[in-house]
Design a protein around this motif. Structure first.
Motif, PDB file in Angstrom:
ATOM      1  N   MET A 115       0.821  -1.204   0.000  1.00  0.00           N
ATOM      2  CA  MET A 115       0.000   0.000   0.000  1.00  0.00           C
ATOM      3  C   MET A 115       0.857   1.256   0.000  1.00  0.00           C
ATOM      4  O   MET A 115       0.546   2.234  -0.686  1.00  0.00           O
ATOM      5  CB  MET A 115      -0.934  -0.009   1.214  1.00  0.00           C
ATOM      6  N   ARG A 116       1.966   1.228   0.749  1.00  0.00           N
ATOM      7  CA  ARG A 116       2.855   2.396   0.760  1.00  0.00           C
ATOM      8  C   ARG A 116       3.436   2.643  -0.633  1.00  0.00           C
ATOM      9  O   ARG A 116       3.460   3.784  -1.115  1.00  0.00           O
ATOM     10  CB  ARG A 116       3.993   2.193   1.753  1.00  0.00           C
ATOM     11  N   ILE A 117       3.872   1.578  -1.303  1.00  0.00           N
ATOM     12  CA  ILE A 117       4.463   1.725  -2.632  1.00  0.00           C
ATOM     13  C   ILE A 117       3.420   2.258  -3.612  1.00  0.00           C
ATOM     14  O   ILE A 117       3.703   3.168  -4.409  1.00  0.00           O
ATOM     15  CB  ILE A 117       5.028   0.382  -3.129  1.00  0.00           C
ATOM     16  N   TYR A 118       2.207   1.721  -3.532  1.00  0.00           N
ATOM     17  CA  TYR A 118       1.161   2.135  -4.472  1.00  0.00           C
ATOM     18  C   TYR A 118       0.730   3.574  -4.209  1.00  0.00           C
ATOM     19  O   TYR A 118       0.499   4.351  -5.149  1.00  0.00           O
ATOM     20  CB  TYR A 118      -0.031   1.190  -4.387  1.00  0.00           C
ATOM     21  N   GLU A 119       0.611   3.965  -2.954  1.00  0.00           N
ATOM     22  CA  GLU A 119       0.229   5.338  -2.641  1.00  0.00           C
ATOM     23  C   GLU A 119       1.257   6.334  -3.161  1.00  0.00           C
ATOM     24  O   GLU A 119       0.915   7.446  -3.558  1.00  0.00           O
ATOM     25  CB  GLU A 119       0.076   5.510  -1.124  1.00  0.00           C
ATOM     26  N   ARG A 120       2.532   5.925  -3.179  1.00  0.00           N
ATOM     27  CA  ARG A 120       3.578   6.843  -3.618  1.00  0.00           C
ATOM     28  C   ARG A 120       3.737   6.857  -5.131  1.00  0.00           C
ATOM     29  O   ARG A 120       4.052   7.902  -5.710  1.00  0.00           O
ATOM     30  CB  ARG A 120       4.924   6.440  -2.974  1.00  0.00           C
ATOM     31  N   THR A 121       3.529   5.704  -5.797  1.00  0.00           N
ATOM     32  CA  THR A 121       3.835   5.622  -7.226  1.00  0.00           C
ATOM     33  C   THR A 121       2.622   5.380  -8.107  1.00  0.00           C
ATOM     34  O   THR A 121       2.647   5.711  -9.290  1.00  0.00           O
ATOM     35  CB  THR A 121       4.845   4.492  -7.498  1.00  0.00           C
ATOM     36  N   LEU A 178       9.202   4.028  -9.510  1.00  0.00           N
ATOM     37  CA  LEU A 178      10.100   4.859  -8.707  1.00  0.00           C
ATOM     38  C   LEU A 178       9.812   6.346  -8.956  1.00  0.00           C
ATOM     39  O   LEU A 178      10.637   7.203  -8.654  1.00  0.00           O
ATOM     40  CB  LEU A 178      11.566   4.558  -9.051  1.00  0.00           C
ATOM     41  N   TYR A 179       8.623   6.632  -9.500  1.00  0.00           N
ATOM     42  CA  TYR A 179       8.218   7.992  -9.856  1.00  0.00           C
ATOM     43  C   TYR A 179       6.952   8.334  -9.081  1.00  0.00           C
ATOM     44  O   TYR A 179       6.058   7.498  -8.922  1.00  0.00           O
ATOM     45  CB  TYR A 179       7.955   8.063 -11.365  1.00  0.00           C
ATOM     46  N   ASP A 180       6.872   9.574  -8.593  1.00  0.00           N
ATOM     47  CA  ASP A 180       5.709  10.035  -7.828  1.00  0.00           C
ATOM     48  C   ASP A 180       4.827  10.893  -8.739  1.00  0.00           C
ATOM     49  O   ASP A 180       5.201  12.021  -9.085  1.00  0.00           O
ATOM     50  CB  ASP A 180       6.182  10.854  -6.624  1.00  0.00           C
ATOM     51  N   ALA A 187      10.374   9.313  -6.766  1.00  0.00           N
ATOM     52  CA  ALA A 187       9.908   8.970  -5.412  1.00  0.00           C
ATOM     53  C   ALA A 187      11.145   8.788  -4.538  1.00  0.00           C
ATOM     54  O   ALA A 187      11.606   7.672  -4.278  1.00  0.00           O
ATOM     55  CB  ALA A 187       9.051   7.705  -5.441  1.00  0.00           C
ATOM     56  N   TRP A 188      11.692   9.915  -4.099  1.00  0.00           N
ATOM     57  CA  TRP A 188      13.007   9.893  -3.456  1.00  0.00           C
ATOM     58  C   TRP A 188      13.036   9.059  -2.182  1.00  0.00           C
ATOM     59  O   TRP A 188      14.059   8.436  -1.859  1.00  0.00           O
ATOM     60  CB  TRP A 188      13.466  11.317  -3.163  1.00  0.00           C
ATOM     61  N   ASP A 189      11.936   9.026  -1.437  1.00  0.00           N
ATOM     62  CA  ASP A 189      11.949   8.238  -0.200  1.00  0.00           C
ATOM     63  C   ASP A 189      12.084   6.749  -0.496  1.00  0.00           C
ATOM     64  O   ASP A 189      12.813   6.029   0.207  1.00  0.00           O
ATOM     65  CB  ASP A 189      10.709   8.527   0.655  1.00  0.00           C
ATOM     66  N   LEU A 190      11.415   6.264  -1.554  1.00  0.00           N
ATOM     67  CA  LEU A 190      11.556   4.855  -1.926  1.00  0.00           C
ATOM     68  C   LEU A 190      12.973   4.586  -2.438  1.00  0.00           C
ATOM     69  O   LEU A 190      13.565   3.533  -2.139  1.00  0.00           O
ATOM     70  CB  LEU A 190      10.530   4.479  -2.998  1.00  0.00           C
TER      71      LEU A 190
END
Length: 475
Positions: A115-121, A178-180, A187-190
């Motif tokens: 969910m964290r990955i999907y919310e960010r990317t 890897l893109y927000d 997505a710098w935090d990832l």
């Protein structure tokens, strides 16, 4: 009249086209070769670059100073890494290579869950995503990764070889996971949590950005006078194809970009990164317009292509698509089908794992009669695709709370009139099939827009709708 060159590389073949939105011609066509070396699959990018230069030479020989610009689009997710001098530190892996198997769960745990990955990317979880390809390199080839200084997608690299300019085009960057899409940046935090070097990921530019002129060396080799500009077109081929959907300004068109993959979706003003979108398998990629292509990846003509490749090798002859279609229609009473989304259909044929055998096993597992002829295999594939489209549309309508009455099928797969008709019947929607060369046309649209020959991308769509052939299929 100004002309533009569209370099359109698909997973099975590439084309160099010259023209505008009223007429164009393919001046060079070639196979996009991949090679298996010591058990791994790679793209032969040097060969592709040589073929591109052959096409450019033909184009400039015929049209010379009429050519105003050049744009490149390719399939998504694949990339190369270069050192500080711009030299490759690795061959370019093919997205169907098996080194990423099992990494979705490993990476998801490392990054705090899906969910964290999907919310960010906003990117759906596919084993070939760039995120997992880089994770595999980090695990298996850490020294090579450590020596890298620049990440370039395949079209970014080819544009760099043409111009000497390194940039990351936005529509392609958005496929990496890897893109927000909310910030429009990496997505710098990832990236930090994966312990990837931030220096790899360079400036992101919009579709339609002018990169520069051909290098003197390339211009001399292809016979160009140096005035033509290389433009970062919508570098992801689906973004280019969607730019050519022949819809009117007031529509929210439902489309399938049909080729090796079937990409089914709509354009949205903002990403959808909620749980229902994630669980429905939809992805958020950037369009040429910088809107969001909210779509689902469905295995497409790849399954058909691998079956045909096997039969041609086995029988040592070329199979006629016209004859295969006729046999398919004769086999319509066969009731078998497959689920094209099953991951077993992702990998290429191998001597001990053929696509036709995987279809047989799938049918066995689902208590369906195995296909007994080429036509029945095609029926199983086409019926399975039509069912997958219908399910994806139902899921999309549920997530967006919309109801669609028509569907645009664009790209090379729209030539398959059997599948077009079966899709209309399975979905209950009116199907508009065409244009066939949607990806190249979208590439040309973005270039014409960048060169200020169009006031906006919609004007390009309007021209395509008025000039290109579209066939209608009713349920």
């Amino acid at each position: 009249m100004n002309k533009h060159i569209a370099i359109d590389l698909g997973a099975s073949n590439g084309r160099v086209l010259v023209g505008d939105l009223t007429e164009f011609e393919v001046v060079h066509r070639f196979v996009t070769h991949n090679d298996q070396i010591l058990g791994s699959f790679y793209w032969n990018l040097q060969s592709l670059f040589s073929e591109i230069k052959v096409g450019l030479k033909k184009a400039f020989s015929q049209y010379g100073d009429q050519i105003r610009s050049i744009g490149i689009d390719t399939w998504g997710v694949d990339y190369v890494l270069t050192d500080e001098t711009g030299s490759l530190v690795s061959l370019c892996y093919h997205y169907r290579d098996g080194r990423t198997d099992g990494l979705i769960s490993v990476v998801s745990e490392k990054l705090g869950g899906k969910m964290r990955i999907y919310e960010r990317t906003g990117i759906a979880f596919q084993p070939f995503n760039t995120l997992y390809q880089l994770a595999a390199m980090q695990r298996d080839r850490g020294a090579a990764l450590a020596s890298a200084r620049h990440y370039l997608s395949v079209p970014d690299l080819l544009a760099y070889w043409l111009t000497g300019v390194m940039k990351n085009e936005r529509s392609h960057a958005s496929t990496t996971q890897l893109y927000d899409p909310r910030t429009g940046d990496w997505a710098w935090d990832l990236i930090d949590d994966m312990q990837f070097d931030r220096r790899l990921f360079g400036p992101i530019v919009d579709s339609g950005t002018i990169l520069g002129s051909l290098t003197g060396e390339v211009a001399h080799e292809v016979g160009a006078d140096g005035s033509a500009l290389v433009i970062a077109s919508a570098a992801h081929d689906t973004a280019s194809a969607v730019a050519a959907v022949p819809a009117s300004r007031d529509e929210t068109p439902l489309y399938i970009s049909s080729g090796t993959w079937s990409l089914l979706g709509v354009e949205l003003p903002a990403p959808r990164t909620d749980r229902s979108a994630m669980e429905s398998g939809f992805t958020n990629e950037v369009a040429a317009s910088s809107q969001i292509r909210f779509l689902k990846n469905i295995m497409g003509m790849w399954i058909q292509q691998e079956c045909v490749r096997h039969w041609e090798r086995e029988e040592n002859r070329e199979i006629s698509w016209k004859d295969l279609d006729a046999e398919t229609l004769l086999c319509q009473t066969y009731q078998g089908y497959i689920d094209p989304s099953d991951v077993r259909f992702l990998k290429p044929n191998s001597y001990d794992n053929l696509m036709v055998d995987r279809i047989n096993v799938w049918c066995d597992e689902h208590a369906l009669k195995r296909p007994s002829s080429k036509g029945e295999y095609m029926v199983a594939i086409y019926r399975g695709l039509a069912k997958a489209y219908a399910k994806a549309i139902k899921d999309l309508e549920g997530v967006l709370n919309l109801h669609f009455t028509s569907l645009y099928i664009i790209g090379g797969g729209c030539k398959n009139e059997i599948l077009d008709q079966w899709t209309a019947q399975e979905t209950g929607l009116t199907v508009y099939a065409g244009p066939v060369e949607a990806t190249a046309l979208g590439n040309l649209v973005v270039q014409a827009w960048a060169c200020k020959e169009l006031k906006d991308l919609q004007e390009g769509r309007d021209l395509i709708r008025s000039r290109q052939k579209v066939k209608v299929f009713q349920p």
